[in-house]
Design an enzyme around this catalytic site. Structure first.
Site, PDB file in Angstrom:
ATOM      1  N   ASN A 148     -32.896 -64.762  11.199  1.00  0.00           N
ATOM      2  CA  ASN A 148     -31.551 -64.870  10.649  1.00  0.00           C
ATOM      3  C   ASN A 148     -30.582 -65.317  11.735  1.00  0.00           C
ATOM      4  OD1 ASN A 148     -31.898 -64.139   7.921  1.00  0.00           O
ATOM      5  ND2 ASN A 148     -32.077 -61.982   8.505  1.00  0.00           N
ATOM      6  N   CYS A 169     -37.836 -65.626   3.624  1.00  0.00           N
ATOM      7  CA  CYS A 169     -37.093 -64.366   3.601  1.00  0.00           C
ATOM      8  C   CYS A 169     -37.748 -63.416   2.611  1.00  0.00           C
ATOM      9  CB  CYS A 169     -35.638 -64.639   3.204  1.00  0.00           C
ATOM     10  SG  CYS A 169     -34.598 -63.163   3.121  1.00  0.00           S
ATOM     11  N   HIS A 170     -37.694 -62.124   2.925  1.00  0.00           N
ATOM     12  CA  HIS A 170     -38.334 -61.126   2.058  1.00  0.00           C
ATOM     13  C   HIS A 170     -37.552 -60.860   0.783  1.00  0.00           C
ATOM     14  CE1 HIS A 170     -39.438 -60.216   6.302  1.00  0.00           C
ATOM     15  NE2 HIS A 170     -40.637 -60.166   5.775  1.00  0.00           N
ATOM     16  N   HIS A 199     -30.105 -64.906   0.836  1.00  0.00           N
ATOM     17  CA  HIS A 199     -29.387 -63.636   0.737  1.00  0.00           C
ATOM     18  C   HIS A 199     -28.362 -63.620  -0.396  1.00  0.00           C
ATOM     19  CE1 HIS A 199     -30.238 -61.741   4.972  1.00  0.00           C
ATOM     20  NE2 HIS A 199     -31.330 -62.106   4.324  1.00  0.00           N
TER      21      HIS A 199
END
Length: 433
Positions: A148, A169-170, A199
């Site tokens: 990030n 990204c998770h 996000h």
């Protein structure tokens, strides 16, 4: 011998998950797993740990640690990035403590917001150095970025680094399962569609046997919202804008201008917002490392089972040509038609021997695209600052940030940026006025 290079291999737990997965994947046997980190002690720890796993699982992969970055990269087929520039001390402390002097509070500060801007500004020069080496010694490599701020770094590597990059990204993987767990819904057989930006991607569709599950989700969420829980911000956003967002409430509290406000301090309690959450996590991780090190590094019987991390499945798909679906961060080549073409977007992608093929989405619902654009504005101006080295664009990025601009005056934002630039010192390159 094919080669996977892990940049930031001193992230021992993450290296275990990603490279441990590779070692237990049949199609990846015989690969060299190349490790690089500027922290020699942590690099040796990861090398020791991974050799324990290699011996325990009987892997035919080769583990090799490098002190020379370019040699670590040479000939790599895939480069995995998990670096953090500046660490907790001093840079994360700086990102949180100086804004507090101005009355600006944060939760995570690693994506947008004033903390995200400066995390970008100290990381972009480093990843562009990586890109220069990659163009020289492994120009055909895929770069899997886990670091990030995801959207900006992935954008920079593609547009200014000349490197084939996808951001991983998770939050997409965890979105539906975690939300269903807290609402008590069975996730078996559920189909979903997620797109937006990192996000702040949106659960656009969620169905089971062709039935839209959103009415039931919203009904249960209304009941859940009557008690304190960890996901109150996301539920509130869903009620107001119609859709559930991928990343956690502690993150989204600082991506919008609605939740962390000096004039409405009661909102912190109302929405259960964990101010200063990331510094707390850092302190706890540092404190727990001694015990964790004994468990991972000093354990010759260390075992590993394949995790749900994307990387090994993606490399397997590239190797075998059996397609694998991910949620990937890629450039917006007409994929989301009401977001800027200069943006990095997060969309479903198929991975196979041909590489990574993103999915066309079309228009997002207009209110969701509008929310995404508020964050994209700051992302693009941050890139402009890093590439041109003009200080004025740092100010522009901060002035356009939703949370920062909702709390501070123009003069205070400018002064805050100046103070952060000075405090970062050599962690940043020189900027012209």
């Amino acid at each position: 011998m094919s080669k996977i290079t892990f940049m930031g291999a001193g992230s021992t737990v993450f290296a275990k998950n990603i490279l441990g997965d590779c070692m237990v994947t049949e199609a990846l046997q015989g690969y060299e797993l190349a490790l690089f980190d500027i922290d020699g002690e942590r690099l040796r720890d990861s090398e020791t740990m991974l050799n324990h796993i290699k011996n325990t699982v009987g892997s035919a992969c080769r583990i090799k640690a490098y002190s020379d970055r370019k040699e670590a990269l040479r000939g790599a087929k895939v480069v995995i990035n998990a670096i953090q520039v500046g660490g907790y001390d001093p840079c994360t402390i700086t990102d949180f403590e100086i804004p507090k002097k101005y009355g600006l509070r944060q939760t995570i500060a690693d994506t947008v917001g004033i903390g995200g801007i400066f995390r970008n500004l100290r990381t972009i020069p480093v990843v562009l150095d990586f890109a220069q080496d990659i163009r020289e010694v492994c120009p055909d490599a895929w770069f899997f970025n886990y670091t990030n701020p995801m959207a900006v770094l992935t954008n920079v590597l593609n547009t200014h680094g000349g490197v084939k990059t996808v951001g991983l990204c998770h939050s997409v993987q965890a979105c539906v399962p975690s939300m269903f767990r807290q609402l008590g819904i069975d996730p078996e057989g559920v189909q979903s569609k997620i797109a937006g930006i990192n996000h702040m991607a949106w659960l656009l569709e969620v169905t089971k046997d062709g039935k839209d599950l959103y009415p039931e989700i919203k009904r249960l969420a209304k009941e859940k919202q009557k008690e304190k829980h960890h996901d109150m911000v996301r539920f509130e956003l869903m009620f107001r804008f119609g859709y559930y967002v991928t990343e956690s409430s502690e993150h989204n509290a600082e991506y919008h201008p609605y939740f962390i406000k000096r004039n409405y301090p009661e909102l912190i309690e109302k929405f259960n917002i964990p101010l200063d959450e990331y510094p707390r996590r850092c302190v706890n991780q540092i404190a727990h490392w001694k015990n964790l090190r004994a468990e991972l590094v000093n354990n010759p019987q260390l075992e590993h089972k394949r995790s749900g991390e994307y990387a090994s499945y993606m490399i397997e798909a590239m190797e075998t040509n059996v397609p694998y679906k991910i949620g990937g961060n890629v450039m917006n080549t007409g994929l989301i038609t009401n977001l800027p073409k200069e943006a990095c977007v997060e969309v479903p992608c198929l991975v196979d021997a041909g590489g990574i093929t993103p999915t066309y989405i079309g228009d997002l619902p207009p209110q969701l695209a509008a929310l995404n654009r508020t964050n994209i504005n700051t992302q693009l101006l941050t890139i402009e600052a890093a590439v041109t080295r003009k200080k004025e664009h740092i100010y522009h990025a901060a002035l356009l940030d939703p949370h920062t601009s909702a709390e501070l005056s123009i003069d205070d934002i400018t002064a805050l940026c100046d103070e952060l630039i000075e405090a970062h010192g050599d962690w940043l390159p020189a900027y012209t006025s």
